[in-house]
Design an enzyme around this catalytic site. Sequence first.
Site, PDB file in Angstrom:
ATOM      1  N   HIS A 291     -20.937 -11.386  -5.117  1.00 13.05           N
ATOM      2  CA  HIS A 291     -20.743 -10.024  -4.599  1.00 13.05           C
ATOM      3  C   HIS A 291     -21.536  -9.807  -3.314  1.00 13.05           C
ATOM      4  O   HIS A 291     -22.380  -8.908  -3.206  1.00 13.05           O
ATOM      5  CB  HIS A 291     -21.130  -8.984  -5.645  1.00 13.05           C
ATOM      6  CG  HIS A 291     -20.428  -7.672  -5.447  1.00 13.05           C
ATOM      7  ND1 HIS A 291     -20.126  -6.811  -6.481  1.00 13.05           N
ATOM      8  CD2 HIS A 291     -19.966  -7.057  -4.319  1.00 13.05           C
ATOM      9  CE1 HIS A 291     -19.513  -5.728  -6.003  1.00 13.05           C
ATOM     10  NE2 HIS A 291     -19.418  -5.865  -4.700  1.00 13.05           N
TER      11      HIS A 291
ATOM     12  N   ALA B 215     -12.730  -7.424  -3.572  1.00 10.62           N
ATOM     13  CA  ALA B 215     -12.689  -5.962  -3.677  1.00 10.62           C
ATOM     14  C   ALA B 215     -13.574  -5.482  -4.811  1.00 10.62           C
ATOM     15  O   ALA B 215     -14.724  -5.097  -4.608  1.00 10.62           O
ATOM     16  CB  ALA B 215     -11.249  -5.489  -3.852  1.00 10.62           C
TER      17      ALA B 215
ATOM     18  N   ALA C 276     -20.970  -7.279   1.574  1.00  9.04           N
ATOM     19  CA  ALA C 276     -21.692  -6.500   2.592  1.00  9.04           C
ATOM     20  C   ALA C 276     -22.968  -7.187   3.059  1.00  9.04           C
ATOM     21  O   ALA C 276     -23.761  -6.585   3.787  1.00  9.04           O
ATOM     22  CB  ALA C 276     -22.035  -5.122   2.031  1.00  9.04           C
TER      23      ALA C 276
ATOM     24  N   ASP D 145       0.872  -1.179   0.000  1.00  8.68           N
ATOM     25  CA  ASP D 145       0.000   0.000   0.000  1.00  8.68           C
ATOM     26  C   ASP D 145       0.903   1.221   0.000  1.00  8.68           C
ATOM     27  O   ASP D 145       1.532   1.527   1.010  1.00  8.68           O
ATOM     28  CB  ASP D 145      -0.912   0.022   1.233  1.00  8.68           C
ATOM     29  CG  ASP D 145      -1.945   1.151   1.171  1.00  8.68           C
ATOM     30  OD1 ASP D 145      -1.641   2.199   0.575  1.00  8.68           O
ATOM     31  OD2 ASP D 145      -3.044   0.988   1.725  1.00  8.68           O
TER      32      ASP D 145
ATOM     33  N   GLU E 264     -20.748  -7.946 -14.069  1.00  5.16           N
ATOM     34  CA  GLU E 264     -21.741  -8.421 -13.105  1.00  5.16           C
ATOM     35  C   GLU E 264     -23.134  -7.988 -13.543  1.00  5.16           C
ATOM     36  O   GLU E 264     -23.290  -6.904 -14.120  1.00  5.16           O
ATOM     37  CB  GLU E 264     -21.423  -7.868 -11.710  1.00  5.16           C
ATOM     38  CG  GLU E 264     -20.106  -8.364 -11.131  1.00  5.16           C
ATOM     39  CD  GLU E 264     -19.860  -7.883  -9.699  1.00  5.16           C
ATOM     40  OE1 GLU E 264     -20.727  -7.157  -9.154  1.00  5.16           O
ATOM     41  OE2 GLU E 264     -18.812  -8.231  -9.137  1.00  5.16           O
TER      42      GLU E 264
ATOM     43  N   ASP F 241     -15.383 -12.935  -5.104  1.00  2.00           N
ATOM     44  CA  ASP F 241     -16.711 -12.412  -4.764  1.00  2.00           C
ATOM     45  C   ASP F 241     -17.154 -11.378  -5.782  1.00  2.00           C
ATOM     46  O   ASP F 241     -18.312 -10.968  -5.789  1.00  2.00           O
ATOM     47  CB  ASP F 241     -16.673 -11.781  -3.362  1.00  2.00           C
ATOM     48  CG  ASP F 241     -18.043 -11.288  -2.915  1.00  2.00           C
ATOM     49  OD1 ASP F 241     -19.006 -12.087  -2.982  1.00  2.00           O
ATOM     50  OD2 ASP F 241     -18.160 -10.116  -2.506  1.00  2.00           O
TER      51      ASP F 241
END
Length: 529
Positions: free
Chosen positions: A279, A231, A282, A170, A261, A256
């Site tokens: 996906h 992500a 959440a 990062d 999509e 995921d």
Amino acid sequence: MAKVWIADKMSSRAIEVFKSRGVEVDYKPGLSDEEKLAIAGDYDAIAVRSSTTLKGALLDAAKRVKVIGRAGIGVDNVDVQGCSRRGIVVMNTPFGNTITTAELAVSHIVAAARMIPQASASTRAGKWEKSRFMGMELTGKKAGVIGAGNIGAIVCDRLKGLHMSVFVYDPFISDERASAMGVTKVETVAELAETVDILTIHVPLLDVTRGLINADIIARMKKGSILVNCARGGIVDEDALYDACKSGHLRAAALDVFENEPARENKLFELDNVSFTPHIGASTDEAQENVAVQVAEQMSDYLLSGTVSNAVNVPSLSEEEQRLLSPYMLLAERMGSFMGQTMKPGYSKVNVCFEGKAAGINRKPLINAMLQGLLSQSMEEVNAVNAGMLAKDRGIELMESACENSEHFATLIRLEVEGDEGQRCVSGTLFDEARPRFVSFDTCEVEIAPAGNLIYFQNEDKPGVIASISSVLAEAGINIGDFRLGRRENTGSAVALIQVDSSPGENILTKMSELQHVQAVRFAELGSI
């Protein structure tokens, strides 16, 4: 009484929050486009998830709306620029589903290592193939995490709990921050790929991250390693992943998210060593309740008191404030942008000092503009509202000071940045209270307009340096518009800023850096004033 329309399915806790705060609320998800257009103009605020798209005609119809709340992180379904033009505040909920998404990534890592989806399907089919499902033990393995923001930092913590050694790529975390997290920072994605047994991705989809995990990076990964992406689709080259999993170079992969999509068809579905979820990062009861409560609280605060939290667009300023701060905001943003483009990421501390007239104005928007410029090169959705929050998430310490007097200027702002490259500094002022100027770099007095294409270089104070630099630019057909020099007293070193008419390529900058007596060459594109 303010009136809110909840346009998508959302936890009933959002309704409770609005009502408890004295805000009228209508829960009307699942309406047709025509029905949405018919009622949009009746509300002061709209709360959405991802189903309702607030763009075009629907946004035009929402003439009363003052604030839009997105229960989640992404705001792709909202025309943020259009909202800004209309004075509509757009808020998201960046923290409500971080734990849930991080836990899904760790779940995929464990499931891929132990082949749980495949073993489950086999057992359900009446087979008993114990010898087929030989797994990988995670304890003692090396895990690589790309992106150490809100979600990535939680993943690092959970993987350490599994007694794995964690390595992080990062560019926006400093060595100090990495040390505090208990992880090892690496300098490139390639180095991370070559080092770890498991690679998991936690960065946004930006121009710089699209195709980040390509065929070359996958080839560098250890044979028998695992790749996980929870992500965004498009970060991983799915064709390259297919080849690596089919050939056995990768032991397993878990996704995921997908480039296209909903992913109803994908050649990766053919492979037994790749597992999938639709996906659902959440998708937990807790996360959905968290984002619903958070968005309702934030929207209520704004409707009742004007308080803005987690906005993704620039907040409105009064006409007087806008007039006063406009030249300062431009100066502050250009100072941050210059530092962000000429200093290697990995910042640990930002120190901003306001002197003279600058000490007496509203400084918070200026600091946010400065952080926006500093962080905007590669960071997710950075703007003048959320820049401070993102800096804090990256462990960047922010310090601010003010002094009513300035030694040489009526007004002055000084930005100091510390990080992996040491400490750098730039100072700026306003001429005639309107025209922004840079006036010093790393304690060396050099004055230039913060605009256009700027080449910054440090050199030994020796004869011939200017001539050699100019020759390189001339040979490349690059015209010099301005050339400013400064000496560091009693050090034998000098600084120069060259404003050029066109952007030099990396090869030109490299050629300049290799000249005799030249110590460093950096380049920044700052736009027009």
